[in-house]
Design a protein around this motif. Structure first.
Motif, PDB file in Angstrom:
ATOM      1  N   HIS A 142      -0.122  41.506 -23.432  1.00 61.72           N
ATOM      2  CA  HIS A 142      -0.406  40.201 -22.212  1.00 61.72           C
ATOM      3  C   HIS A 142       0.519  40.215 -21.028  1.00 61.72           C
ATOM      4  CE1 HIS A 142      -0.777  35.637 -21.917  1.00 61.72           C
ATOM      5  NE2 HIS A 142       0.209  35.998 -20.788  1.00 61.72           N
ATOM      6  N   HIS A 146      -0.485  41.397 -16.765  1.00 60.21           N
ATOM      7  CA  HIS A 146       0.087  40.417 -15.651  1.00 60.21           C
ATOM      8  C   HIS A 146       0.500  41.575 -14.585  1.00 60.21           C
ATOM      9  CE1 HIS A 146      -0.698  36.447 -16.738  1.00 60.21           C
ATOM     10  NE2 HIS A 146       0.487  36.487 -17.619  1.00 60.21           N
ATOM     11  N   HIS A 152      -4.093  33.502 -15.163  1.00 55.15           N
ATOM     12  CA  HIS A 152      -4.660  33.721 -16.683  1.00 55.15           C
ATOM     13  C   HIS A 152      -6.367  33.567 -16.420  1.00 55.15           C
ATOM     14  CE1 HIS A 152      -0.750  32.532 -18.625  1.00 55.15           C
ATOM     15  NE2 HIS A 152      -1.019  33.807 -18.659  1.00 55.15           N
ATOM     16  N   SER A 181       2.230  32.244 -21.624  1.00 54.26           N
ATOM     17  CA  SER A 181       3.416  32.641 -20.393  1.00 54.26           C
ATOM     18  C   SER A 181       2.813  33.616 -19.268  1.00 54.26           C
ATOM     19  CB  SER A 181       4.598  33.153 -20.936  1.00 54.26           C
ATOM     20  OG  SER A 181       4.151  34.330 -21.567  1.00 54.26           O
TER      21      SER A 181
HETATM   22 ZN    ZN Z   1       0.401  35.013 -18.997  1.00 57.35          ZN
END
Ligand code: ZN
Length: 181
Positions: A142, A146, A152, A181
């Protein structure tokens, strides 16, 4: 508690050593609370004017900071996170991603990770250190994603969806009350 005061932590590995705490007050000390470890004693230096209640609060704050730091250093000393990130980068991002650091932090209890794109630094909550490896892998994937997509968006979830246990891991983390997050 006087938020103007600054906390200066002792260097080196500490918590495991501390058997007793000694308070030394000084009239000359105004802006800082400091500490050092001498043999098995944590010596805390406080301003003379500090109340007993404030003293107790500062010692507790100091102890917690020391524990967090020791825990962070122990968790990061193995280099596991870096190795996992390298493997997952190979498997799900063709080995193309580059980052400047990935480490456990102790000040992110509800968020499971974070990624700062400007300096390519990744932080993983120390809470993940006690979770199953496949959940930790999801969080690493994840945060790595980013580095390509900061938000997202659908494109982001398509990238992260390459990791086969993404949905299960998200469910696991939601059940643990941890925020995306
Ligand atoms: Zn995230």
């Amino acid at each position: 508690m006087d938020s103007q005061l600054q906390l200066a932590l002792p260097t080196g590995d500490t918590v495991g050593l501390i058997k007793s705490i000694e308070v030394r007050r000084s009239a000359r000390r105004r802006r800082t609370v400091a500490a050092k470890v001498e043999e098995e004693t944590l010596i805390v230096y406080l301003p003379q004017r500090m109340s007993k209640a404030e003293e107790a609060q500062w010692i507790e704050k100091m102890r917690r900071r020391l524990e967090d730091r020791d825990r962070r250093e122990k968790l990061n000393s193995s280099g596991d996170l870096g190795r996992r990130a390298k493997d997952l980068n190979e498997r799900y991002f063709g080995g193309k991603l580059k980052w400047s650091s990935i480490e456990y932090v102790t000040n992110q209890n509800s968020r499971y990770g974070s990624c700062t794109i400007t300096d390519a630094t990744i932080r993983i909550s120390d809470v993940l250190a006690t979770m199953p490896g496949w959940v930790r892998d999801y969080v690493i994937v994840h945060e790595l994603a980013h580095l390509i997509v900061p938000d997202h968006s659908t494109r982001f979830w398509k990238l992260v969806g390459a990791y086969p246990l993404t949905e299960r891991a998200r469910g696991f983390l939601i059940a643990k009350g941890m925020d995306e997050s």
